[in-house]
Design a protein around this motif. Structure first.
Motif, PDB file in Angstrom:
ATOM      1  N   UNK A  48       0.831  -1.205   0.000  1.00  0.00           N
ATOM      2  CA  UNK A  48       0.000   0.000   0.000  1.00  0.00           C
ATOM      3  C   UNK A  48       0.869   1.261   0.000  1.00  0.00           C
ATOM      4  N   UNK A  49       1.977   1.238   0.746  1.00  0.00           N
ATOM      5  CA  UNK A  49       2.898   2.383   0.743  1.00  0.00           C
ATOM      6  C   UNK A  49       3.474   2.589  -0.653  1.00  0.00           C
ATOM      7  N   UNK A  50       3.719   1.506  -1.365  1.00  0.00           N
ATOM      8  CA  UNK A  50       4.208   1.609  -2.748  1.00  0.00           C
ATOM      9  C   UNK A  50       3.138   2.198  -3.663  1.00  0.00           C
ATOM     10  N   UNK A  51       1.879   1.855  -3.432  1.00  0.00           N
ATOM     11  CA  UNK A  51       0.778   2.432  -4.212  1.00  0.00           C
ATOM     12  C   UNK A  51       0.726   3.940  -3.988  1.00  0.00           C
ATOM     13  N   UNK A  52       0.829   4.358  -2.727  1.00  0.00           N
ATOM     14  CA  UNK A  52       0.828   5.791  -2.413  1.00  0.00           C
ATOM     15  C   UNK A  52       2.006   6.475  -3.093  1.00  0.00           C
ATOM     16  N   UNK A  53       3.179   5.861  -3.017  1.00  0.00           N
ATOM     17  CA  UNK A  53       4.375   6.435  -3.634  1.00  0.00           C
ATOM     18  C   UNK A  53       4.186   6.561  -5.150  1.00  0.00           C
ATOM     19  N   UNK A  54       3.583   5.544  -5.764  1.00  0.00           N
ATOM     20  CA  UNK A  54       3.334   5.581  -7.209  1.00  0.00           C
ATOM     21  C   UNK A  54       2.438   6.758  -7.576  1.00  0.00           C
ATOM     22  N   UNK A  55       1.342   6.928  -6.843  1.00  0.00           N
ATOM     23  CA  UNK A  55       0.436   8.044  -7.147  1.00  0.00           C
ATOM     24  C   UNK A  55       1.108   9.390  -6.915  1.00  0.00           C
ATOM     25  N   UNK A  56       1.946   9.476  -5.905  1.00  0.00           N
ATOM     26  CA  UNK A  56       2.658  10.732  -5.636  1.00  0.00           C
ATOM     27  C   UNK A  56       3.707  11.029  -6.695  1.00  0.00           C
TER      28      UNK A  56
END
Length: 161
Positions: A14-22
């Motif tokens: 999930x942290x990687x998903x957030x990083x991707x969107x950012x």
């Protein structure tokens, strides 16, 4: 019983998903073309009385167009949802490894706040993105809602057994 490794794995993903969107620019995430059909006098009239400040800028249909106004709420709702899930997962990790309820809740909340801050810092380094303290607060609030929902679900589950 949930295996101990599930929450840490889900949290990292999930942290990687957030990083991707950012990592995406505003233009890559832009959804105003989808809402362009609402840029009509009818919707301008209906939304004309709604106006407020966010991050030092006016948010209104007059300032951003109806499509931009609607996009604002979708984007801020996404902040809430994404960090709601992040809060759930973070507390799941803490609860599996730290048995003290106050310490696990506090640790999870600090992690949410730190990751929300890091996310905004990351956005500062991404072209076409604006880091906002208000978004850190919104993200942290979303994470806090996730923490409370985790606790409420655990309390409900324990009462059922």
């Amino acid at each position: 019983m949930i295996p101990k490794y599930i929450f840490p794995i889900l949290l990292v993903v999930w942290a990687m998903v957030i990083f991707f969107f950012s990592s995406q620019t505003y233009e890559e995430q832009r959804i105003t073309p989808f809402f362009a059909q609402f840029d009509t006098p009818y919707w301008y009239d209906r939304l004309a009385g709604i106006s407020f400040m966010y991050g030092g800028a006016e948010v209104s249909a007059r300032a951003a167009g109806v499509s931009g106004f609607l996009e604002f709420f979708i984007r801020k709702g996404a902040h809430l949802f994404i960090f709601f899930v992040f809060g759930l997962l973070t507390l799941g990790v803490w609860r599996h490894f730290v048995r003290n309820a106050v310490l696990s809740f506090s640790g999870a909340l600090v992690c949410v706040l730190l990751y929300a801050s890091a996310d905004e810092l990351h956005q500062k380094l991404t072209g076409g993105r604006t880091p906002l303290l208000q978004d850190v607060m919104l993200d942290t609030f979303g994470g806090l809602l996730g923490l409370f929902c985790f606790l409420m679900f655990n309390r409900w589950r324990k009462r059922r057994t």
